[in-house]
Design a protein around this motif. Structure first.
Motif, PDB file in Angstrom:
ATOM      1  N   ASN A  29       2.061   1.955  -3.629  1.00 24.72           N
ATOM      2  CA  ASN A  29       0.897   2.257  -4.240  1.00 24.72           C
ATOM      3  C   ASN A  29       0.520   3.733  -4.049  1.00 24.72           C
ATOM      4  OD1 ASN A  29      -2.437   2.304  -4.914  1.00 24.72           O
ATOM      5  ND2 ASN A  29      -1.579   1.092  -6.161  1.00 24.72           N
ATOM      6  N   ARG A  30       0.910   4.070  -2.760  1.00 22.38           N
ATOM      7  CA  ARG A  30       0.616   5.398  -2.615  1.00 22.38           C
ATOM      8  C   ARG A  30       1.344   6.473  -3.536  1.00 22.38           C
ATOM      9  NH1 ARG A  30      -2.157   8.432   1.839  1.00 22.38           N
ATOM     10  NH2 ARG A  30      -2.775   6.461   2.510  1.00 22.38           N
ATOM     11  N   PRO A  63       0.874  -1.197  -0.204  1.00 24.16           N
ATOM     12  CA  PRO A  63       0.080   0.022  -0.021  1.00 24.16           C
ATOM     13  C   PRO A  63       0.738   1.372   0.061  1.00 24.16           C
ATOM     14  CG  PRO A  63      -0.781  -1.492   1.851  1.00 24.16           C
ATOM     15  CD  PRO A  63       0.476  -2.007   1.276  1.00 24.16           C
ATOM     16  N   ASN A 113       0.772   1.041   8.002  1.00 27.27           N
ATOM     17  CA  ASN A 113       1.789   0.360   6.780  1.00 27.27           C
ATOM     18  C   ASN A 113       3.255   0.609   7.385  1.00 27.27           C
ATOM     19  OD1 ASN A 113      -0.345   0.105   5.166  1.00 27.27           O
ATOM     20  ND2 ASN A 113      -0.121   2.082   4.133  1.00 27.27           N
ATOM     21  N   ALA A 135      -2.993  -1.482  -2.997  1.00 33.77           N
ATOM     22  CA  ALA A 135      -3.426  -0.630  -2.172  1.00 33.77           C
ATOM     23  C   ALA A 135      -4.162  -1.402  -0.950  1.00 33.77           C
ATOM     24  CB  ALA A 135      -4.415   0.573  -2.431  1.00 33.77           C
ATOM     25  N   LEU A 136      -4.577  -2.632  -1.229  1.00 31.36           N
ATOM     26  CA  LEU A 136      -5.214  -3.329  -0.112  1.00 31.36           C
ATOM     27  C   LEU A 136      -6.226  -2.254   0.432  1.00 31.36           C
ATOM     28  CD1 LEU A 136      -2.182  -5.045   1.582  1.00 31.36           C
ATOM     29  CD2 LEU A 136      -3.660  -5.977  -0.400  1.00 31.36           C
ATOM     30  N   LYS A 137      -7.181  -1.682  -0.210  1.00 26.16           N
ATOM     31  CA  LYS A 137      -8.355  -0.838   0.376  1.00 26.16           C
ATOM     32  C   LYS A 137      -9.410  -1.705   0.417  1.00 26.16           C
ATOM     33  CE  LYS A 137      -6.952   3.275  -2.242  1.00 26.16           C
ATOM     34  NZ  LYS A 137      -7.386   4.115  -3.220  1.00 26.16           N
ATOM     35  N   PRO A 194      -3.862   5.001   7.974  1.00 30.73           N
ATOM     36  CA  PRO A 194      -3.188   3.796   7.030  1.00 30.73           C
ATOM     37  C   PRO A 194      -1.760   3.973   6.800  1.00 30.73           C
ATOM     38  CG  PRO A 194      -5.290   5.044   6.007  1.00 30.73           C
ATOM     39  CD  PRO A 194      -4.810   5.795   7.554  1.00 30.73           C
TER      40      PRO A 194
END
Length: 133
Positions: A26-27, A23, A114, A36-38, A110
């Protein structure tokens, strides 16, 4: 000689590390959207952090019994991660003051999780070798 517990610590550490790294990458626009594992809600993430921190506590105790200096750093990281993971869970059940919900970290939640995942993963992978020293 490496035992199964050592390899399990390394494998779990790698998975936890990647749960934090994907994630974060991805950010910054690296990788596909699924990285992103949203789909993981923050409550589940808190549980994963707490369980991984408890596993790191156990590994750290094994490191300390082997007179390894890395064990003390691992214990400190493990208890800090355990607090970050456990306090929102307790706050969600209505246990403790409202401070336990860590609402003041909403914007950083978040990213904070992480970074905690990355730290836990690294120390679990280090424990793979440090438990045998």
């Amino acid at each position: 000689m490496m035992e199964t517990k050592d390899f399990m610590s390394g494998l779990v550490g790698l998975v936890i590390f990647l749960l934090g790294l994907f994630p974060l990458l991805n950010r910054f626009g690296v990788g596909p959207e699924w990285m992103a594992l949203k789909f993981l809600p923050l409550t589940i993430v808190s549980w994963i952090v707490a369980v991984a921190a408890l596993y790191l506590v156990i590994n750290s105790i094994i490191e300390l019994t082997n007179s390894n200096a890395v064990g003390w750093v691992s214990v400190i990281i493990a208890f800090a991660a355990l607090a970050i993971g456990l306090l929102p869970i307790l706050g969600g059940f209505g246990i403790g003051p409202d401070l336990f919900k860590l609402e003041f970290l909403k914007g950083f939640g978040p990213i904070l999780y992480n970074l905690v995942f990355i730290a836990e993963g690294l120390f679990l992978m280090v424990a793979m070798f440090a438990m045998e020293m």
